[in-house]
Design a protein around this motif. Structure first.
Motif, short mmCIF file in Angstrom:
data_model
loop_
_atom_site.label_atom_id
_atom_site.label_comp_id
_atom_site.label_asym_id
_atom_site.label_seq_id
_atom_site.Cartn_x
_atom_site.Cartn_y
_atom_site.Cartn_z
N PRO A 213 -0.16 -31.77 -19.74
CA PRO A 213 0.02 -31.44 -18.22
C PRO A 213 1.01 -30.27 -17.94
CG PRO A 213 -0.03 -33.78 -18.86
CD PRO A 213 -0.04 -33.12 -19.86
N SER A 214 0.61 -29.40 -17.01
CA SER A 214 1.57 -28.37 -16.72
C SER A 214 1.41 -27.98 -15.05
CB SER A 214 1.27 -27.36 -17.52
OG SER A 214 1.55 -26.20 -17.11
N PRO A 215 2.31 -27.19 -14.46
CA PRO A 215 2.37 -26.99 -13.04
C PRO A 215 1.25 -25.80 -12.88
CG PRO A 215 4.43 -26.28 -14.07
CD PRO A 215 3.59 -27.15 -15.11
N ARG A 221 -3.00 -19.68 -17.14
CA ARG A 221 -1.89 -19.86 -18.16
C ARG A 221 -2.57 -18.84 -19.14
NH1 ARG A 221 -1.27 -24.55 -18.75
NH2 ARG A 221 -2.94 -24.80 -20.63
N LEU A 222 -3.86 -18.80 -19.49
CA LEU A 222 -4.51 -17.76 -20.38
C LEU A 222 -4.49 -16.40 -19.71
CD1 LEU A 222 -7.65 -19.83 -21.48
CD2 LEU A 222 -5.71 -19.33 -22.83
N LEU A 223 -4.43 -16.20 -18.54
CA LEU A 223 -4.49 -15.01 -18.01
C LEU A 223 -3.07 -14.23 -17.89
CD1 LEU A 223 -5.74 -12.67 -16.13
CD2 LEU A 223 -5.31 -13.79 -14.13
N SER A 278 2.90 -20.84 -9.15
CA SER A 278 3.42 -20.81 -10.19
C SER A 278 3.01 -19.64 -11.28
CB SER A 278 3.18 -21.97 -11.10
OG SER A 278 3.87 -23.27 -10.43
N PHE A 279 1.83 -19.26 -11.15
CA PHE A 279 1.28 -17.94 -11.71
C PHE A 279 1.85 -16.77 -11.16
CE2 PHE A 279 -1.84 -14.42 -11.54
CZ PHE A 279 -1.98 -14.25 -12.89
N LEU A 315 5.32 -14.34 -1.98
CA LEU A 315 5.27 -13.86 -3.40
C LEU A 315 4.86 -12.58 -3.72
CD1 LEU A 315 4.62 -17.16 -5.24
CD2 LEU A 315 6.68 -16.09 -5.30
N CYS A 316 4.35 -11.70 -2.80
CA CYS A 316 4.07 -10.40 -2.86
C CYS A 316 4.93 -9.29 -2.01
CB CYS A 316 2.33 -10.34 -2.36
SG CYS A 316 1.28 -11.38 -2.83
N ASP A 317 4.93 -8.28 -2.75
CA ASP A 317 5.73 -7.25 -1.90
C ASP A 317 5.05 -6.49 -0.62
OD1 ASP A 317 7.78 -7.38 -3.90
OD2 ASP A 317 7.06 -5.90 -5.21
N THR A 318 3.70 -6.44 -0.93
CA THR A 318 2.97 -6.00 0.05
C THR A 318 2.07 -6.87 0.54
OG1 THR A 318 3.52 -3.73 -0.20
CG2 THR A 318 1.61 -4.04 1.01
#
Length: 419
Positions: A213-215, A221-223, A278-279, A315-318
């Motif tokens: 189990p992970s957030p 996670r693979l990417l 989270s990614f 979470l993005c700059d632009t």
């Protein structure tokens, strides 16, 4: 060409037509292009390569008419475009421009996708227009030669002879980036001249998953692990010396869609509500400590929870949003007849500040032509009474009233962005 490819290709662009054109107009444009590119109508001195290009173009024009010339196939094609292609075609086009710019600049390119194989996306990159670069060099050489020849024959006032020469022209070009021809694909030799790494989710997922189990979901996670390993191996984080200093250009297609095993597009209260954010936190940390830049496309119109979309934006700059007219009432509104959608700038980077800037610009529109993707200021028609009929005048006037505050004071220039 498979049936899926037939439905995904923009056949209106092949005929240089608009989805709002009637069948008679489509037929006229088909006949004009068919006569132009027919192999038997070419000049005798045409090269073999040019004849092959005309044959390929003629085949595309003929296929476009087979789909759009029949009412039943045209209706099915338009329905598919409205369901699957509400925003994705234009965001996909911008992603291709982003990757093509990396190829032309010699950057290391990384492409991650869960639906289409990355190799197919790379093969469909638009062709760059590089004719203007050598022409500028030739013109500068000609000017220099003329100056050297005239130095002996021209004489200036004696009081200015010993003064230092001043450069009156700008040293760098005012053009930003490169221009591309969307009707042609990039040459294979140009693509193979740069390093390209890919991530295709169906090929990366293990046969049996035993993830704890992970957030963050296993796909993300693979990417993230693939991007992190590439940054370390190629030395983009500065830990290993690079033979030649370079930049990693990352393109991630349609994150947040169900194909990435994410349910934020399916439910208003998803079980993996924090998986994408989270990614993006992890990706942002990698980009901040390495020579990398990244473009991510997200199907925001499918995300029902607005709070999740707001966190993704922050979470993005632009952040920009593309509002397509396909399948909406604006598609047939005469006010927007020259455009395919609106471009909303949600936020832009703000230097020396922890908070991004949210510009209040609502007057940008875009249109996808056969050869280029253009972003322009949205201008209202100069005289609504001369451009629309009586039946639609009230609708246009209402739209003009709603848009007047946004584009009336800002649309003061005819300059626009071409890609």
């Amino acid at each position: 060409m498979t049936e899926e490819d037939l439905l995904q290709k923009d056949w209106y662009a092949v005929l240089d037509a608009s989805p709002t054109d009637c069948l008679q107009v489509l037929k006229q444009k088909y006949q004009r292009l068919a006569l132009l590119y027919h192999p038997d109508k070419q000049n005798p001195d045409t090269t073999v390569e040019q004849v092959q290009q005309c044959v390929q173009r003629f085949i595309e024009v003929d296929q476009a008419w087979k789909i759009l010339g029949d009412e039943q196939t045209k209706r099915a094609y338009d329905l598919q475009r409205r369901e699957e292609d509400k925003y994705d075609s234009y965001s996909r086009m911008l992603l291709k421009y982003f990757l093509a710019e990396g190829v032309v600049c010699g950057h290391h390119v990384f492409l991650g996708s869960a639906r289409d194989p990355p190799d197919e996306i790379m093969q469909d990159l638009p062709a760059p227009i590089l004719d203007d670069i050598p022409s500028n060099a030739v013109n500068m050489g000609q000017v220099t030669a003329c100056d050297s020849e005239d130095q002996g024959s021209m004489k200036i006032a004696w009081r200015y002879q010993n003064l230092p020469k001043v450069q009156t022209a700008l040293a760098s070009s005012s053009r930003f980036g490169h221009y591309y021809d969307a009707s042609k694909t990039m040459a294979r030799e140009l693509r193979e001249a740069v390093k390209c790494s890919t991530f295709f989710l169906p090929h990366e997922l293990p046969a049996e998953s035993h993830a704890e189990p992970s957030p963050i979901s296993e796909a993300y996670r693979l990417l993230l692990r693939s991007i992190q390993e590439l940054i370390r191996q190629e030395g983009f984080d500065g830990t290993a010396p690079q033979k030649s200093r370079n930049i990693l250009r990352i393109g991630l297609h349609s994150l947040g869609s169900p194909l990435w095993a994410d349910d934020i597009c399916c439910e208003e209260k998803p079980t993996q509500a924090s998986s994408l954010t989270s990614f993006l936190y992890g990706l942002r940390a990698l980009l901040r400590s390495s020579l990398c830049t990244c473009m991510v496309t997200v199907p925001s119109h499918l995300i029902q929870n607005r709070a999740i979309m707001d966190r993704v934006t922050r979470l993005c700059d632009t952040a920009i949003a593309l509002e397509s007219f396909r399948g909406s009432e604006r598609e047939t509104n005469p006010l927007y007849k020259d455009y395919h959608g609106l471009l909303h700038v949600k936020q832009t980077p703000h230097l020396n500040c922890l908070v991004c800037e949210a510009p209040d610009t609502k007057d940008l529109a875009f249109k996808l032509k056969r050869k280029q993707f253009s972003i322009e200021r949205l201008h209202l028609p100069p005289d609504l009474s001369d451009t629309v009929s009586r039946s639609s005048k009230a609708d246009v006037a209402e739209s003009a009233r709603l848009l007047s505050s946004a584009c009336g004071g800002l649309a003061t220039s005819n300059k626009h962005l071409d890609f």
